[in-house]
Scaffold this motif. Structure first.
Motif, PDB file in Angstrom:
ATOM      1  N   SER A 255       0.800  -1.225   0.000  1.00  0.00           N
ATOM      2  CA  SER A 255       0.000   0.000   0.000  1.00  0.00           C
ATOM      3  C   SER A 255       0.832   1.274   0.000  1.00  0.00           C
ATOM      4  O   SER A 255       0.290   2.386   0.054  1.00  0.00           O
ATOM      5  CB  SER A 255      -0.896   0.015   1.252  1.00  0.00           C
ATOM      6  OG  SER A 255      -0.105   0.291   2.404  1.00  0.00           O
ATOM      7  N   ALA A 256       2.159   1.126  -0.070  1.00  0.00           N
ATOM      8  CA  ALA A 256       3.020   2.323  -0.015  1.00  0.00           C
ATOM      9  C   ALA A 256       2.596   3.340  -1.081  1.00  0.00           C
ATOM     10  O   ALA A 256       2.487   4.539  -0.828  1.00  0.00           O
ATOM     11  CB  ALA A 256       4.476   1.920  -0.206  1.00  0.00           C
ATOM     12  N   THR A 257       2.304   2.863  -2.280  1.00  0.00           N
ATOM     13  CA  THR A 257       1.916   3.788  -3.359  1.00  0.00           C
ATOM     14  C   THR A 257       0.560   4.427  -3.058  1.00  0.00           C
ATOM     15  O   THR A 257       0.357   5.609  -3.295  1.00  0.00           O
ATOM     16  CB  THR A 257       1.756   2.975  -4.677  1.00  0.00           C
ATOM     17  OG1 THR A 257       2.674   1.902  -4.674  1.00  0.00           O
ATOM     18  CG2 THR A 257       1.933   3.842  -5.879  1.00  0.00           C
ATOM     19  N   CYS A 258      -0.330   3.613  -2.497  1.00  0.00           N
ATOM     20  CA  CYS A 258      -1.708   4.083  -2.268  1.00  0.00           C
ATOM     21  C   CYS A 258      -1.743   5.215  -1.232  1.00  0.00           C
ATOM     22  O   CYS A 258      -2.592   6.114  -1.315  1.00  0.00           O
ATOM     23  CB  CYS A 258      -2.566   2.935  -1.743  1.00  0.00           C
ATOM     24  SG  CYS A 258      -2.263   1.332  -2.528  1.00  0.00           S
ATOM     25  N   ALA A 259      -0.786   5.126  -0.274  1.00  0.00           N
ATOM     26  CA  ALA A 259      -0.827   6.060   0.857  1.00  0.00           C
ATOM     27  C   ALA A 259      -0.687   7.505   0.397  1.00  0.00           C
ATOM     28  O   ALA A 259      -1.174   8.418   1.069  1.00  0.00           O
ATOM     29  CB  ALA A 259       0.292   5.711   1.834  1.00  0.00           C
ATOM     30  N   ALA A 260      -0.072   7.710  -0.743  1.00  0.00           N
ATOM     31  CA  ALA A 260       0.154   9.083  -1.223  1.00  0.00           C
ATOM     32  C   ALA A 260      -1.170   9.835  -1.331  1.00  0.00           C
ATOM     33  O   ALA A 260      -1.257  11.023  -1.024  1.00  0.00           O
ATOM     34  CB  ALA A 260       0.849   9.041  -2.575  1.00  0.00           C
ATOM     35  N   CYS A 261      -2.223   9.128  -1.775  1.00  0.00           N
ATOM     36  CA  CYS A 261      -3.531   9.784  -1.914  1.00  0.00           C
ATOM     37  C   CYS A 261      -4.489   9.383  -0.791  1.00  0.00           C
ATOM     38  O   CYS A 261      -5.257  10.216  -0.312  1.00  0.00           O
ATOM     39  CB  CYS A 261      -4.173   9.386  -3.243  1.00  0.00           C
ATOM     40  SG  CYS A 261      -3.275   9.988  -4.664  1.00  0.00           S
ATOM     41  N   HIS A 262      -4.440   8.112  -0.396  1.00  0.00           N
ATOM     42  CA  HIS A 262      -5.412   7.624   0.565  1.00  0.00           C
ATOM     43  C   HIS A 262      -4.951   7.759   2.008  1.00  0.00           C
ATOM     44  O   HIS A 262      -5.665   7.361   2.929  1.00  0.00           O
ATOM     45  CB  HIS A 262      -5.767   6.162   0.243  1.00  0.00           C
ATOM     46  CG  HIS A 262      -6.506   6.009  -1.057  1.00  0.00           C
ATOM     47  ND1 HIS A 262      -7.776   6.486  -1.257  1.00  0.00           N
ATOM     48  CD2 HIS A 262      -6.130   5.467  -2.245  1.00  0.00           C
ATOM     49  CE1 HIS A 262      -8.157   6.229  -2.495  1.00  0.00           C
ATOM     50  NE2 HIS A 262      -7.170   5.622  -3.134  1.00  0.00           N
ATOM     51  N   GLY A 263      -3.723   8.297   2.216  1.00  0.00           N
ATOM     52  CA  GLY A 263      -3.244   8.556   3.583  1.00  0.00           C
ATOM     53  C   GLY A 263      -2.571   7.353   4.201  1.00  0.00           C
ATOM     54  O   GLY A 263      -2.887   6.205   3.870  1.00  0.00           O
ATOM     55  N   ASN A 264      -1.645   7.606   5.122  1.00  0.00           N
ATOM     56  CA  ASN A 264      -0.909   6.505   5.761  1.00  0.00           C
ATOM     57  C   ASN A 264      -1.819   5.627   6.603  1.00  0.00           C
ATOM     58  O   ASN A 264      -1.510   4.450   6.850  1.00  0.00           O
ATOM     59  CB  ASN A 264       0.223   7.067   6.640  1.00  0.00           C
ATOM     60  CG  ASN A 264       1.333   7.629   5.770  1.00  0.00           C
ATOM     61  OD1 ASN A 264       1.579   7.110   4.682  1.00  0.00           O
ATOM     62  ND2 ASN A 264       1.967   8.714   6.207  1.00  0.00           N
ATOM     63  N   LYS A 265      -2.927   6.192   7.074  1.00  0.00           N
ATOM     64  CA  LYS A 265      -3.857   5.388   7.890  1.00  0.00           C
ATOM     65  C   LYS A 265      -5.185   5.202   7.163  1.00  0.00           C
ATOM     66  O   LYS A 265      -6.218   4.948   7.783  1.00  0.00           O
ATOM     67  CB  LYS A 265      -4.055   6.061   9.244  1.00  0.00           C
ATOM     68  CG  LYS A 265      -2.770   6.104  10.049  1.00  0.00           C
ATOM     69  CD  LYS A 265      -2.995   6.575  11.458  1.00  0.00           C
ATOM     70  CE  LYS A 265      -1.716   6.403  12.282  1.00  0.00           C
ATOM     71  NZ  LYS A 265      -1.861   6.979  13.642  1.00  0.00           N
ATOM     72  N   GLY A 266      -5.148   5.397   5.862  1.00  0.00           N
ATOM     73  CA  GLY A 266      -6.346   5.130   5.082  1.00  0.00           C
ATOM     74  C   GLY A 266      -7.379   6.244   5.119  1.00  0.00           C
ATOM     75  O   GLY A 266      -8.520   6.055   4.676  1.00  0.00           O
ATOM     76  N   ILE A 267      -6.979   7.401   5.666  1.00  0.00           N
ATOM     77  CA  ILE A 267      -7.857   8.575   5.644  1.00  0.00           C
ATOM     78  C   ILE A 267      -7.233   9.559   4.660  1.00  0.00           C
ATOM     79  O   ILE A 267      -6.120  10.046   4.873  1.00  0.00           O
ATOM     80  CB  ILE A 267      -7.985   9.233   7.040  1.00  0.00           C
ATOM     81  CG1 ILE A 267      -8.473   8.212   8.069  1.00  0.00           C
ATOM     82  CG2 ILE A 267      -8.928  10.449   6.972  1.00  0.00           C
ATOM     83  CD1 ILE A 267      -9.855   7.646   7.814  1.00  0.00           C
ATOM     84  N   SER A 268      -7.967   9.814   3.577  1.00  0.00           N
ATOM     85  CA  SER A 268      -7.412  10.614   2.496  1.00  0.00           C
ATOM     86  C   SER A 268      -7.244  12.077   2.891  1.00  0.00           C
ATOM     87  O   SER A 268      -8.039  12.612   3.671  1.00  0.00           O
ATOM     88  CB  SER A 268      -8.378  10.519   1.300  1.00  0.00           C
ATOM     89  OG  SER A 268      -8.266  11.644   0.488  1.00  0.00           O
ATOM     90  N   MET A 269      -6.196  12.711   2.368  1.00  0.00           N
ATOM     91  CA  MET A 269      -6.009  14.151   2.614  1.00  0.00           C
ATOM     92  C   MET A 269      -6.675  14.956   1.502  1.00  0.00           C
ATOM     93  O   MET A 269      -6.684  16.191   1.536  1.00  0.00           O
ATOM     94  CB  MET A 269      -4.522  14.502   2.622  1.00  0.00           C
ATOM     95  CG  MET A 269      -3.800  14.196   3.907  1.00  0.00           C
ATOM     96  SD  MET A 269      -3.349  12.452   3.979  1.00  0.00           S
ATOM     97  CE  MET A 269      -2.035  12.415   2.774  1.00  0.00           C
ATOM     98  N   ILE A 270      -7.159  14.267   0.469  1.00  0.00           N
ATOM     99  CA  ILE A 270      -7.639  14.961  -0.728  1.00  0.00           C
ATOM    100  C   ILE A 270      -9.147  14.733  -0.856  1.00  0.00           C
ATOM    101  O   ILE A 270      -9.604  13.586  -0.970  1.00  0.00           O
ATOM    102  CB  ILE A 270      -6.885  14.410  -1.964  1.00  0.00           C
ATOM    103  CG1 ILE A 270      -5.371  14.612  -1.765  1.00  0.00           C
ATOM    104  CG2 ILE A 270      -7.358  15.073  -3.231  1.00  0.00           C
ATOM    105  CD1 ILE A 270      -4.512  13.687  -2.568  1.00  0.00           C
ATOM    106  N   PRO A 271      -9.944  15.817  -0.826  1.00  0.00           N
ATOM    107  CA  PRO A 271     -11.401  15.683  -0.760  1.00  0.00           C
ATOM    108  C   PRO A 271     -12.019  14.800  -1.845  1.00  0.00           C
ATOM    109  O   PRO A 271     -13.033  14.148  -1.622  1.00  0.00           O
ATOM    110  CB  PRO A 271     -11.897  17.129  -0.911  1.00  0.00           C
ATOM    111  CG  PRO A 271     -10.756  17.997  -0.528  1.00  0.00           C
ATOM    112  CD  PRO A 271      -9.514  17.237  -0.871  1.00  0.00           C
ATOM    113  N   MET A 272     -11.387  14.749  -3.012  1.00  0.00           N
ATOM    114  CA  MET A 272     -11.985  13.949  -4.103  1.00  0.00           C
ATOM    115  C   MET A 272     -11.679  12.465  -3.945  1.00  0.00           C
ATOM    116  O   MET A 272     -12.281  11.640  -4.629  1.00  0.00           O
ATOM    117  CB  MET A 272     -11.397  14.384  -5.449  1.00  0.00           C
ATOM    118  CG  MET A 272     -11.976  15.651  -6.004  1.00  0.00           C
ATOM    119  SD  MET A 272     -11.268  16.027  -7.640  1.00  0.00           S
ATOM    120  CE  MET A 272     -10.088  14.732  -7.887  1.00  0.00           C
TER     121      MET A 272
END
Lengths: 83, 83
Positions: free
Chosen positions: A10-27
């Motif tokens: 999930s390292a790649t996913c974290a960039a958008c979906h956050g390190n704890k799975g809560i996204s920093m990006i509203p979309m």
């Protein structure tokens, strides 16, 4: 499924979906605590073209069924409140 | 957006997504605490045919932009842990 393998994948996913799975990006959706089977269905849909998104389609393209199972188990295992 | 109006509009949604936005059905996503803008984008995609699902497409078909804004604000306002 292997949650630890999902976490490393999930390292790649974290960039958008956050390190704890809560996204920093509203979309972009939060994934923490989401339904595991729903996640499997959506990532496969992105990979197989049933669901289209400029960002997610290429992200999912290279994933195996095992990767998808592990990633889904990992995100489903996270605290929905992101703690 | 009007969270209260969203709540009353959500009566139909609760059947699958749960009264507190935590789905009882593994294939259907939790919506509680999800990103508001993401929800707007997805419900519009279902309504406008950019995202296809046998259940969600007809559900979204009759919704106005205001309905969608209110529903999204309502679900985004819910406790992600479903409490």
């Amino acid at each position: 499924a292997d949650v630890a393998a999902g976490k490393s994948k999930s390292a790649t996913c974290a960039a958008c979906h956050g390190n704890k799975g809560i996204s920093m990006i509203p979309m972009y959706p939060n994934l923490a605590g989401q339904k595991e089977q729903y996640l499997v269905l959506q990532i496969k849909a992105f990979r197989d073209g049933d669901r289209k998104n400029m960002v997610m389609s290429p992200m999912a393209a290279g994933l195996s069924d095992t990767d998808i199972a592990n990633l889904s188990a990992y995100y489903a295992s996270l605290d929905p409140a992101g703690k």
